[in-house]
Write a protein that holds these residues in place. Structure first.
Motif, mmCIF file in Angstrom:
data_model
loop_
_atom_site.group_PDB
_atom_site.id
_atom_site.type_symbol
_atom_site.label_atom_id
_atom_site.label_comp_id
_atom_site.label_asym_id
_atom_site.label_seq_id
_atom_site.Cartn_x
_atom_site.Cartn_y
_atom_site.Cartn_z
ATOM 1 N N ASP A 106 30.719 26.458 -20.711
ATOM 2 C CA ASP A 106 29.450 26.841 -20.754
ATOM 3 C C ASP A 106 28.333 26.283 -19.784
ATOM 4 O OD1 ASP A 106 29.854 28.559 -22.699
ATOM 5 O OD2 ASP A 106 29.764 26.784 -24.503
ATOM 6 N N ARG A 107 28.507 24.793 -19.695
ATOM 7 C CA ARG A 107 27.572 24.184 -18.904
ATOM 8 C C ARG A 107 27.951 24.589 -17.378
ATOM 9 N NH1 ARG A 107 28.423 20.277 -22.971
ATOM 10 N NH2 ARG A 107 26.452 19.915 -23.871
ATOM 11 N N ALA A 108 29.061 24.674 -16.902
ATOM 12 C CA ALA A 108 29.413 25.065 -15.588
ATOM 13 C C ALA A 108 28.633 26.629 -15.343
ATOM 14 C CB ALA A 108 31.088 24.954 -15.360
ATOM 15 N N ARG A 109 28.968 27.372 -16.074
ATOM 16 C CA ARG A 109 28.520 28.789 -16.054
ATOM 17 C C ARG A 109 26.865 28.909 -15.577
ATOM 18 N NH1 ARG A 109 31.065 30.608 -19.846
ATOM 19 N NH2 ARG A 109 29.217 30.545 -21.455
ATOM 20 N N ILE A 110 26.348 28.128 -16.518
ATOM 21 C CA ILE A 110 24.831 27.844 -16.500
ATOM 22 C C ILE A 110 24.336 27.205 -15.279
ATOM 23 C CG2 ILE A 110 22.937 26.535 -17.580
ATOM 24 C CD1 ILE A 110 24.295 26.890 -20.362
ATOM 25 N N ARG A 111 24.980 26.299 -14.605
ATOM 26 C CA ARG A 111 24.862 25.693 -13.290
ATOM 27 C C ARG A 111 24.785 26.759 -12.410
ATOM 28 N NH1 ARG A 111 23.873 20.707 -11.457
ATOM 29 N NH2 ARG A 111 24.611 19.715 -13.352
ATOM 30 N N THR A 112 26.065 27.688 -12.443
ATOM 31 C CA THR A 112 25.920 28.504 -11.397
ATOM 32 C C THR A 112 24.970 29.647 -11.533
ATOM 33 O OG1 THR A 112 28.535 28.191 -11.501
ATOM 34 C CG2 THR A 112 27.707 30.101 -10.287
ATOM 35 N N TRP A 113 24.791 30.086 -12.677
ATOM 36 C CA TRP A 113 23.493 30.917 -12.983
ATOM 37 C C TRP A 113 22.344 30.652 -12.358
ATOM 38 C CZ3 TRP A 113 22.325 35.705 -13.160
ATOM 39 C CH2 TRP A 113 21.402 36.392 -13.941
ATOM 40 N N ASN A 114 22.216 29.449 -12.522
ATOM 41 C CA ASN A 114 20.762 28.703 -11.951
ATOM 42 C C ASN A 114 20.511 28.984 -10.276
ATOM 43 O OD1 ASN A 114 19.420 27.921 -14.001
ATOM 44 N ND2 ASN A 114 20.117 25.802 -13.981
ATOM 45 N N GLY A 115 21.659 29.251 -9.879
ATOM 46 C CA GLY A 115 21.521 29.841 -8.161
ATOM 47 C C GLY A 115 20.586 30.970 -8.056
ATOM 48 N N LEU A 116 20.540 32.066 -9.016
ATOM 49 C CA LEU A 116 19.565 32.834 -8.891
ATOM 50 C C LEU A 116 18.292 32.671 -9.033
ATOM 51 C CD1 LEU A 116 18.803 35.895 -9.034
ATOM 52 C CD2 LEU A 116 19.202 35.977 -11.620
ATOM 53 N N HIS A 117 18.176 31.497 -10.169
ATOM 54 C CA HIS A 117 16.636 31.187 -10.409
ATOM 55 C C HIS A 117 16.153 30.222 -9.410
ATOM 56 C CE1 HIS A 117 17.346 33.187 -13.902
ATOM 57 N NE2 HIS A 117 18.299 32.302 -14.437
ATOM 58 N N ALA A 118 16.968 29.396 -8.779
ATOM 59 C CA ALA A 118 16.577 28.559 -7.534
ATOM 60 C C ALA A 118 16.296 29.617 -6.456
ATOM 61 C CB ALA A 118 17.714 27.565 -7.078
ATOM 62 N N ALA A 123 35.775 39.275 -11.369
ATOM 63 C CA ALA A 123 34.979 38.154 -10.924
ATOM 64 C C ALA A 123 35.122 36.776 -11.670
ATOM 65 C CB ALA A 123 33.710 38.683 -10.755
ATOM 66 N N HIS A 124 35.173 35.699 -11.031
ATOM 67 C CA HIS A 124 35.127 34.545 -11.705
ATOM 68 C C HIS A 124 34.224 34.530 -12.940
ATOM 69 C CE1 HIS A 124 35.029 30.195 -12.402
ATOM 70 N NE2 HIS A 124 36.272 30.122 -11.609
ATOM 71 N N PRO A 125 34.371 34.027 -13.763
ATOM 72 C CA PRO A 125 33.603 33.955 -15.108
ATOM 73 C C PRO A 125 32.361 33.270 -14.853
ATOM 74 C CG PRO A 125 35.936 33.446 -15.720
ATOM 75 C CD PRO A 125 35.933 33.189 -14.354
ATOM 76 N N TYR A 126 32.153 32.462 -14.015
ATOM 77 C CA TYR A 126 31.097 31.596 -13.696
ATOM 78 C C TYR A 126 30.228 32.370 -12.697
ATOM 79 C CZ TYR A 126 33.443 27.203 -14.971
ATOM 80 O OH TYR A 126 34.212 26.234 -15.536
ATOM 81 N N LEU A 127 30.753 33.443 -12.214
ATOM 82 C CA LEU A 127 29.893 34.427 -11.177
ATOM 83 C C LEU A 127 29.455 35.805 -11.871
ATOM 84 C CD1 LEU A 127 31.925 33.612 -8.073
ATOM 85 C CD2 LEU A 127 29.825 32.852 -8.418
ATOM 86 N N ARG A 128 30.070 35.922 -12.948
ATOM 87 C CA ARG A 128 29.700 37.279 -13.372
ATOM 88 C C ARG A 128 28.266 37.768 -13.575
ATOM 89 N NH1 ARG A 128 34.538 36.918 -17.905
ATOM 90 N NH2 ARG A 128 36.279 37.542 -16.603
ATOM 91 N N LEU A 129 27.452 36.729 -13.995
ATOM 92 C CA LEU A 129 25.993 36.917 -14.180
ATOM 93 C C LEU A 129 25.397 36.845 -12.831
ATOM 94 C CD1 LEU A 129 25.173 34.401 -16.885
ATOM 95 C CD2 LEU A 129 25.158 37.048 -16.887
ATOM 96 N N MET A 130 25.763 36.380 -11.861
ATOM 97 C CA MET A 130 25.315 36.350 -10.276
ATOM 98 C C MET A 130 25.600 37.745 -9.907
ATOM 99 S SD MET A 130 23.472 34.102 -9.304
ATOM 100 C CE MET A 130 23.825 34.187 -7.653
ATOM 101 N N ALA A 148 8.368 22.583 -17.207
ATOM 102 C CA ALA A 148 9.243 21.180 -16.843
ATOM 103 C C ALA A 148 10.620 21.442 -17.006
ATOM 104 C CB ALA A 148 8.715 20.399 -18.355
ATOM 105 N N GLN A 149 11.166 22.540 -17.314
ATOM 106 C CA GLN A 149 12.450 22.781 -17.275
ATOM 107 C C GLN A 149 13.003 23.072 -15.687
ATOM 108 O OE1 GLN A 149 14.203 22.082 -20.273
ATOM 109 N NE2 GLN A 149 11.931 21.753 -20.452
ATOM 110 N N HIS A 150 12.242 23.500 -14.949
ATOM 111 C CA HIS A 150 12.713 23.817 -13.425
ATOM 112 C C HIS A 150 12.834 22.192 -12.832
ATOM 113 C CE1 HIS A 150 10.824 27.665 -14.761
ATOM 114 N NE2 HIS A 150 11.523 28.340 -13.667
ATOM 115 N N PRO A 151 13.517 22.373 -11.780
ATOM 116 C CA PRO A 151 13.707 21.158 -11.075
ATOM 117 C C PRO A 151 12.495 20.645 -10.521
ATOM 118 C CG PRO A 151 15.412 22.706 -10.110
ATOM 119 C CD PRO A 151 14.457 23.287 -11.323
ATOM 120 N N ALA A 152 12.197 19.356 -10.376
ATOM 121 C CA ALA A 152 11.112 18.642 -10.198
ATOM 122 C C ALA A 152 10.320 18.950 -8.891
ATOM 123 C CB ALA A 152 11.148 16.978 -10.516
#
Length: 443
Positions: A142-154, A60-67, A172-176
């Motif tokens: 690191d930052r790109a992987r985190i942005r992708t991982w946030n797909g789950l949380h959204a 899997a793409h490294p950014y997608l492994r957590l997903m 406050a960390q969640h999108p406004a």
């Protein structure tokens, strides 16, 4: 009421809540967890799921492994839920920690159930934990992987019926755009079991006996690692021991990694820091993870409790230390602004200021007229996080109620006069329904 509680590492944050619900007449309470979860001996209605032989792989793409891992956990949990349904259990409400993917398909199995998500954390590429510590800089990957991982949380926020988070900082960390639909409610700590004890004593494995009033410095984390400031604490402790010849440090925590990475030149962070600093081994006690009663006794004998954290989730251990009346010296990082009022119920020190930590710890060890008042105010603050308040807030979420209870109860003395003021645009120290958003909305 039929209730399903989902947590990969059950009980996690839900232990007291699940026990209270299960004790109610007419309530059928089940739990779902991974086969590696610790469980609770007194809670037998736990179904464990096991991952299929296929796991998230390097293909899997490294950014997608957590997903991909979250999808696999969600699929395995869904199979377990289908099994529960086939055996006749269909919940009215599901309370879930969705952070690893277990509840991804819960509404596809139980279409009519009310789904309450515990939204513990929403990652940020900048401005929170990632890249906070210059010793461990974050990369673009690191930052790109985190942005992708946030797909789950959204996604978790869009398909639940109610969302809840435990502190203003975490909210406050969640999108406004999601803030109006996230309720604020801490799950609670057992404040009724905690408090100071002038006669407290604790015997360590080497025979050392510590008593209330001794110059004992305490530090607690699930694992001893930079995310919880272990490296900064050890550097400060080296200086403190040089100046204070009789103080002892008791350090609680494992040597695994909960967050971040292992050191490159040592097996763990304890080994790494002991190679860097020179502390007196006779006065520095690494006790590993300890039973709960031993932890409470340690907080009762503590002369100064040091708590550091990156801008990340707030630990139960800090609130429990405050409930025991510990004198807290904590890092001046965003999560602490929700609970610590400087010079009122504790002291805040710049996370990276080792000399500042040295001075603050020495000052706390030396005591003074303000010490007793700070300990008392720490207990008042911690009382706002009682399990009773947590249960009432979660009950409102389960029911979809918009009722609000802001006044202290009889076991929570006048707290409002010195409550911390949140800096994050959401009210500090309020229960789930205080913002009127319980209809859809973190230990």
């Amino acid at each position: 009421m039929r209730l399903l509680v989902i947590h990969q590492n059950f009980p996690g944050q839900f232990g007291a809540l699940a026990a209270a619900w299960a004790a109610r007449p007419g309530w059928q309470v089940r739990a779902l967890a991974r086969d590696t979860a610790p469980g609770v001996a007194s809670f037998g209605a736990l179904t464990r799921y096991r991952l299929a032989s296929r796991t998230a792989g390097r293909a899997a793409h490294p950014y997608l492994r957590l997903m991909e891992a979250a999808t696999l956990h969600g699929q395995a949990a869904a199979r377990a839920m289908l099994h529960l349904r086939a055996r006749g259990f269909t919940p009215d409400v599901i309370v879930a920690h969705p952070g690893w993917g277990e509840s991804l398909y819960a509404k596809d199995v139980f279409t009519d159930a009310r789904l309450v998500h515990y939204c513990e954390w929403y990652y940020r590429g900048t401005g929170a934990d990632v890249g906070f510590d210059p010793e461990f800089p974050a990369t673009f990957d690191d930052r790109a992987r985190i942005r992708t991982w946030n797909g789950l949380h959204a996604l978790n926020l869009t398909h639940c019926d109610a969302a809840v988070t435990p502190t203003p900082w975490q909210k406050a960390q969640h999108p406004a755009i999601f803030h109006p639909s996230i309720a604020l409610q801490h799950e609670g700590i057992p404040t009724h079991e905690l408090g100071p004890d002038a006669n407290a004593a604790l015997k360590l494995a080497d025979g050392t006996v510590l008593k209330c009033g001794d110059p004992v410095i305490t530090f607690v984390a699930r694992n001893l690692e930079p995310y919880r400031g272990f490296h900064i604490f050890m550097r400060a402790l080296e200086q403190v021991q040089r100046r204070h010849p009789t103080c002892r440090a008791v350090i609680v925590g494992g040597t695994d990694v909960s967050y971040g990475a292992r050191p490159k030149n040592a097996a763990n962070w304890v080994e790494h820091m002991l190679a860097e600093v020179r502390v007196d081994p006779a006065r520095t006690h690494f006790v590993g993870r300890v039973p709960r009663q031993q932890f409470v006794r340690l907080m009762q004998v503590s002369a100064v409790h040091c708590y550091l954290t990156y801008p990340f989730v707030l630990s139960w251990s800090l609130l429990e230390a405050m409930a025991c009346g510990a004198l807290v010296v904590a890092s001046d990082t965003a999560p602490l602004h929700d609970v610590i009022v400087p010079d009122v119920n504790g002291t805040l020190v710049n996370f990276f200021d080792v000399p500042g930590w040295h001075r603050a710890i020495i000052e706390a060890l030396e005591g003074g007229p303000a010490t007793l008042a700070r300990r008392r105010e720490a207990r008042r603050t911690a009382a706002q996080y009682s399990q009773r308040r947590g249960l009432e807030g979660y009950d409102a979420l389960i029911a979809g109620s918009s009722a609000s209870r802001l006044a202290p109860t009889t076991d929570e003395p006048n707290l409002a006069r010195r409550s911390p003021v949140s800096r994050y645009g959401v009210p500090a120290l309020r229960d789930a329904t205080a913002n009127g958003s319980a209809s859809c909305r973190d230990r």
